[in-house]
Design a protein around this motif. Sequence first.
Motif, PDB file in Angstrom:
ATOM      1  N   GLY A 185       0.773  -1.291   0.167  1.00  0.00           N
ATOM      2  CA  GLY A 185      -0.052  -0.081   0.154  1.00  0.00           C
ATOM      3  C   GLY A 185       0.800   1.269   0.114  1.00  0.00           C
ATOM      4  O   GLY A 185       0.270   2.357   0.059  1.00  0.00           O
ATOM      5  N   PHE A 186       2.116   1.325  -0.071  1.00  0.00           N
ATOM      6  CA  PHE A 186       2.896   2.532  -0.051  1.00  0.00           C
ATOM      7  C   PHE A 186       2.776   2.909  -1.507  1.00  0.00           C
ATOM      8  O   PHE A 186       2.994   2.366  -2.665  1.00  0.00           O
ATOM      9  CB  PHE A 186       4.353   2.208   0.277  1.00  0.00           C
ATOM     10  CG  PHE A 186       4.291   2.152   1.548  1.00  0.00           C
ATOM     11  CD1 PHE A 186       5.220   3.287   2.308  1.00  0.00           C
ATOM     12  CD2 PHE A 186       4.127   1.151   2.399  1.00  0.00           C
ATOM     13  CE1 PHE A 186       5.251   3.058   3.841  1.00  0.00           C
ATOM     14  CE2 PHE A 186       4.225   0.972   3.691  1.00  0.00           C
ATOM     15  CZ  PHE A 186       4.840   1.794   4.523  1.00  0.00           C
ATOM     16  N   SER A 187       2.811   4.487  -1.653  1.00  0.00           N
ATOM     17  CA  SER A 187       2.830   4.851  -3.002  1.00  0.00           C
ATOM     18  C   SER A 187       4.030   5.742  -3.580  1.00  0.00           C
ATOM     19  O   SER A 187       4.535   6.267  -2.703  1.00  0.00           O
ATOM     20  CB  SER A 187       1.517   6.001  -2.796  1.00  0.00           C
ATOM     21  OG  SER A 187       1.358   6.676  -3.849  1.00  0.00           O
ATOM     22  N   THR A 188       4.346   5.396  -4.780  1.00  0.00           N
ATOM     23  CA  THR A 188       5.290   6.174  -5.432  1.00  0.00           C
ATOM     24  C   THR A 188       5.084   6.317  -6.782  1.00  0.00           C
ATOM     25  O   THR A 188       4.111   5.879  -7.211  1.00  0.00           O
ATOM     26  CB  THR A 188       6.656   5.098  -5.186  1.00  0.00           C
ATOM     27  OG1 THR A 188       7.758   5.746  -6.044  1.00  0.00           O
ATOM     28  CG2 THR A 188       6.529   4.035  -6.023  1.00  0.00           C
ATOM     29  N   HIS A 189       5.827   7.684  -7.072  1.00  0.00           N
ATOM     30  CA  HIS A 189       5.839   8.014  -8.605  1.00  0.00           C
ATOM     31  C   HIS A 189       6.738   7.305  -9.274  1.00  0.00           C
ATOM     32  O   HIS A 189       6.908   7.372 -10.583  1.00  0.00           O
ATOM     33  CB  HIS A 189       5.932   9.425  -8.660  1.00  0.00           C
ATOM     34  CG  HIS A 189       5.167  10.406  -7.859  1.00  0.00           C
ATOM     35  ND1 HIS A 189       3.727  10.702  -8.237  1.00  0.00           N
ATOM     36  CD2 HIS A 189       4.904  11.028  -6.751  1.00  0.00           C
ATOM     37  CE1 HIS A 189       2.979  11.007  -7.498  1.00  0.00           C
ATOM     38  NE2 HIS A 189       3.872  11.665  -6.408  1.00  0.00           N
TER      39      HIS A 189
END
Length: 147
Positions: A25-29
């Motif tokens: 669930g961690f968000s990155t670009h």
Amino acid sequence: MNRINLICLGVRDIKKSLNFYRNIGFSTHENADEPPIVFFDNQGTKLELYPLDELAKDINAETPPPLSSGGFGGMTLACNMKSKEEVDAAMERVKQHGGVVVKPPQDVFWGGYSGYFQDPDGYYWEVAYASSWKFDRNDMLIIEART
């Protein structure tokens, strides 16, 4: 200096760690499969993944600190949830994506509900909840002074 903007984890396999953190669930670009560095956007901080040997060299290029061969380094990371159900769901995602649950969620001595897992590099994470906790408008845990 009363803030932490970035937490950097030295990782042995950046592709594996990138996928693990994305999957829980961690968000990155970040779009590359195997980038040289990864930053995850969180509420209040960033989580960085960086190759472990390069991190040691960044600390001291001529005499890097010895790399740990495992064990407990005396530090944990934590993610605080708003319900027991959120704790259970997070721990289930961790198991599904290769994390190792080392302490299943349970009622604990301090009045909360908590469990621990290890990520692919052995970093310990606590996932916890307490009915007394309050969160601000940015979902940051409010720690009130004890009287």
